[in-house]
Scaffold this motif. Structure first.
Motif, PDB file in Angstrom:
ATOM      1  N   ARG A 139      -2.193  -2.776  -4.467  1.00 20.45           N
ATOM      2  CA  ARG A 139      -2.460  -2.755  -3.027  1.00 20.45           C
ATOM      3  C   ARG A 139      -2.898  -4.118  -2.501  1.00 20.45           C
ATOM      4  O   ARG A 139      -2.600  -4.487  -1.364  1.00 20.45           O
ATOM      5  CB  ARG A 139      -3.549  -1.723  -2.726  1.00 20.45           C
ATOM      6  CG  ARG A 139      -3.070  -0.285  -2.820  1.00 20.45           C
ATOM      7  CD  ARG A 139      -4.241   0.650  -2.684  1.00 20.45           C
ATOM      8  NE  ARG A 139      -3.836   2.045  -2.597  1.00 20.45           N
ATOM      9  CZ  ARG A 139      -4.670   3.064  -2.768  1.00 20.45           C
ATOM     10  NH1 ARG A 139      -5.953   2.835  -3.051  1.00 20.45           N
ATOM     11  NH2 ARG A 139      -4.235   4.299  -2.655  1.00 20.45           N
ATOM     12  N   SER A 184       0.827  -1.211   0.000  1.00 25.66           N
ATOM     13  CA  SER A 184       0.000   0.000   0.000  1.00 25.66           C
ATOM     14  C   SER A 184       0.862   1.262   0.000  1.00 25.66           C
ATOM     15  O   SER A 184       0.552   2.232  -0.708  1.00 25.66           O
ATOM     16  CB  SER A 184      -0.948  -0.006   1.200  1.00 25.66           C
ATOM     17  OG  SER A 184      -0.228  -0.063   2.419  1.00 25.66           O
ATOM     18  N   GLN A 185       1.938   1.265   0.782  1.00 26.16           N
ATOM     19  CA  GLN A 185       2.772   2.462   0.824  1.00 26.16           C
ATOM     20  C   GLN A 185       3.595   2.621  -0.445  1.00 26.16           C
ATOM     21  O   GLN A 185       3.833   3.745  -0.899  1.00 26.16           O
ATOM     22  CB  GLN A 185       3.666   2.428   2.062  1.00 26.16           C
ATOM     23  CG  GLN A 185       2.884   2.554   3.354  1.00 26.16           C
ATOM     24  CD  GLN A 185       3.728   3.045   4.513  1.00 26.16           C
ATOM     25  OE1 GLN A 185       4.767   3.660   4.329  1.00 26.16           O
ATOM     26  NE2 GLN A 185       3.268   2.766   5.729  1.00 26.16           N
ATOM     27  N   GLU A 221       1.380   4.167  -3.011  1.00 30.83           N
ATOM     28  CA  GLU A 221       1.269   5.612  -2.858  1.00 30.83           C
ATOM     29  C   GLU A 221       2.486   6.327  -3.427  1.00 30.83           C
ATOM     30  O   GLU A 221       2.371   7.381  -4.060  1.00 30.83           O
ATOM     31  CB  GLU A 221       1.087   5.968  -1.377  1.00 30.83           C
ATOM     32  CG  GLU A 221      -0.268   5.586  -0.823  1.00 30.83           C
ATOM     33  CD  GLU A 221      -1.404   6.222  -1.617  1.00 30.83           C
ATOM     34  OE1 GLU A 221      -1.336   7.445  -1.879  1.00 30.83           O
ATOM     35  OE2 GLU A 221      -2.342   5.500  -1.983  1.00 30.83           O
ATOM     36  N   ARG A 247       2.114   6.264  -7.142  1.00 32.78           N
ATOM     37  CA  ARG A 247       0.809   6.693  -7.640  1.00 32.78           C
ATOM     38  C   ARG A 247       0.892   7.499  -8.934  1.00 32.78           C
ATOM     39  O   ARG A 247       0.080   7.291  -9.845  1.00 32.78           O
ATOM     40  CB  ARG A 247       0.064   7.485  -6.564  1.00 32.78           C
ATOM     41  CG  ARG A 247      -1.293   8.018  -7.014  1.00 32.78           C
ATOM     42  CD  ARG A 247      -1.946   8.846  -5.927  1.00 32.78           C
ATOM     43  NE  ARG A 247      -2.539   8.017  -4.894  1.00 32.78           N
ATOM     44  CZ  ARG A 247      -3.786   7.552  -4.956  1.00 32.78           C
ATOM     45  NH1 ARG A 247      -4.545   7.820  -6.003  1.00 32.78           N
ATOM     46  NH2 ARG A 247      -4.278   6.812  -3.991  1.00 32.78           N
TER      47      ARG A 247
END
Length: 464
Positions: free
Chosen positions: A177, A158-159, A162, A165
């Motif tokens: 994710r 998930s990080q 980001e 992104r």
């Protein structure tokens, strides 16, 4: 890249969507960047006179731009980025194939450190090529613990999503994710087939972490790609097959070999592939009924780290980066240019505290070095034939393999290692190739010895 014990990772990128111009769009170029392996503790260890963390217990000189015993210091990575911007500031895109963390035990890392490293390298690439599309993949070193990619949501996924992104589409983000893919999967099958974009294959087989959805999804995607007759590229981390540096130390375990057959069984769907995390510059050919139909280009790494792979006595390399030139209409590889940093020379000439950076030289251009028209499978077969029959080309290929770090003479055992690794992806056939050629070489030496002894016996003897 080193894999030990039962841990093995096969990371194949699945779908890389590169928008193509209309027919007759001419040639394009992109950077392939891989195996950065940043060692954040390098500078502090050097200042204290200690071995670098990635060097383990191996002690050696720690230069301002790096050491062959260690992974990359930040000064080396900044130097590589500067060289890339100077050589090709506006590529069509950047292909970044991962392996970002240092070669240290898991106990010396952790999720925070892994994410810190990925974040800093992402910023470096963004600053070097602002606004440029980047197709990024996680290597087996880019998780904690290493080699473990769970097929479910995770904080690292998930990080990282980001961080990436700006490079990810709405379609890629939820897949990333959820742990379904660990790469930029900007794809929509209908659009891909209609737009004739590059199609890449992805399958994930981490130790005890293979999920049915990942494996089955990869197979379905590849079947669609094969039906489309795509000329695009596979991407693998690590590449299938044997290590080119020694037949006594293979990078990957045999029980994973069935996974690697996937690329070969569907090789008619692609004509070439660009692959990372092998550290050294190599190529591998796929044959069907004796004809070359696919070539895999294994990119050299930025890290100069001397591998601890069993059986390898001198497995370091000079840092290197690569530009691939391709036909934007047909996706055919037109040429490849590899640039390298002579680390020994750089460490004796300049300091990272100075304004000047060391010069990354053009190491070789594929078409010029091996006198072939392009990077097609047929051209690379011609390269293989030259390496096999001409000692000059064999030695050239051997020296380019380590970005001119290892300049020793490539003898018969070395020749067999490289030729068999180029010809045979399948481990069983690779072993047969090595044994057959080694036996033939030994037999020829025995017959030569017998002939010389016989010649000496039959020649007139001078009596003193």
């Amino acid at each position: 890249m080193q894999l030990t014990g039962r841990l093995a990772v096969l990371l194949w990128l699945c779908l890389l969507a590169v928008p193509l111009p209309a027919a007759g769009g001419g040639s394009g170029r992109f950077w392939h960047l891989t195996d950065l392996h940043w060692d954040p503790g390098y500078e502090a260890a050097a200042a204290a006179g200690r071995p670098c963390p990635s060097g383990g217990d191996r002690a050696g000189p720690a230069g301002p731009w790096g050491s062959y015993l260690c992974d990359s210091p930040w000064s080396l990575l900044r130097s590589a980025a500067r060289a890339m911007r100077g050589r090709l500031p506006a590529p069509d895109f950047v292909l970044w194939t991962g392996d970002d963390t240092p070669h240290v035990p898991n106990e010396q890392l952790g999720e925070e450190k892994v994410l810190h490293i990925i974040a800093n390298l992402t910023s470096l690439i963004n600053e070097t090529f602002p606004g440029t599309k980047v197709y990024a993949a996680m290597g087996n070193h880019d998780f904690h613990p290493k080699n473990q990619f769970p097929g479910k949501e995770h904080r690292i996924y998930s990080q990282t999503a980001e961080l990436w992104r700006p490079w990810l589409s709405d379609a890629s983000l939820p897949l990333f994710r959820a742990g379904r893919v660990q790469f930029n999967a900007d794809f929509c099958l209908g659009a891909l087939l209609a737009r004739r974009e590059i199609i890449l294959y992805f399958s994930l087989s981490c130790h005890c972490q293979v999920t049915g959805k990942n494996a089955e999804g990869g197979k379905i995607s590849l079947k669609v790609a094969a039906g489309a007759g795509s000329a695009g590229a596979l991407q693998s981390c690590p590449a299938p097959g044997a290590a080119h540096c020694t037949h006594s130390g293979l990078h990957w375990e045999r029980h994973e070999n069935d996974k690697r057959h996937t690329g070969k069984s569907h090789c008619k769907s692609t004509s070439w592939s660009a692959q990372g995390t092998g550290l050294q510059s190599q190529f591998v050919l796929h044959f069907c009924e004796g004809a070359p139909i696919n070539v895999m280009f294994l990119a050299p790494g930025v890290t100069p780290w001397k591998t601890t792979l069993p059986g390898v006595s001198n497995g370091a390399n000079n840092p290197a980066i690569r530009v691939i030139e391709y036909d934007q209409d047909t996706l055919r590889v037109l040429d490849m240019v590899t640039y390298y940093l002579n680390l020994t020379r750089a460490n004796t000439m300049s300091s990272p505290r100075e304004e000047e950076f060391p010069v990354w030289e053009e190491e070789y251009r594929l078409t010029e070095a091996f006198q072939v028209p392009d990077g097609s499978a047929s051209s690379m077969q011609a390269v293989l034939e030259k390496i096999s029959s001409d000692p000059h080309y064999l030695q050239l290929y051997y020296e380019l393999n380590s970005a001119r770090y290892d300049l020793e003479q490539c003898q018969q055992e070395c020749r067999v290692d490289h030729l068999c690794a180029i010809r045979e992806v399948d481990f069983t056939k690779y072993d047969e190739c090595v044994k057959t050629n080694s036996s033939a070489s030994a037999a020829s030496r025995v017959w030569l010895l017998v002939f010389c002894m016989l010649l000496g016996f039959l020649s007139p003897q001078r009596v003193l």
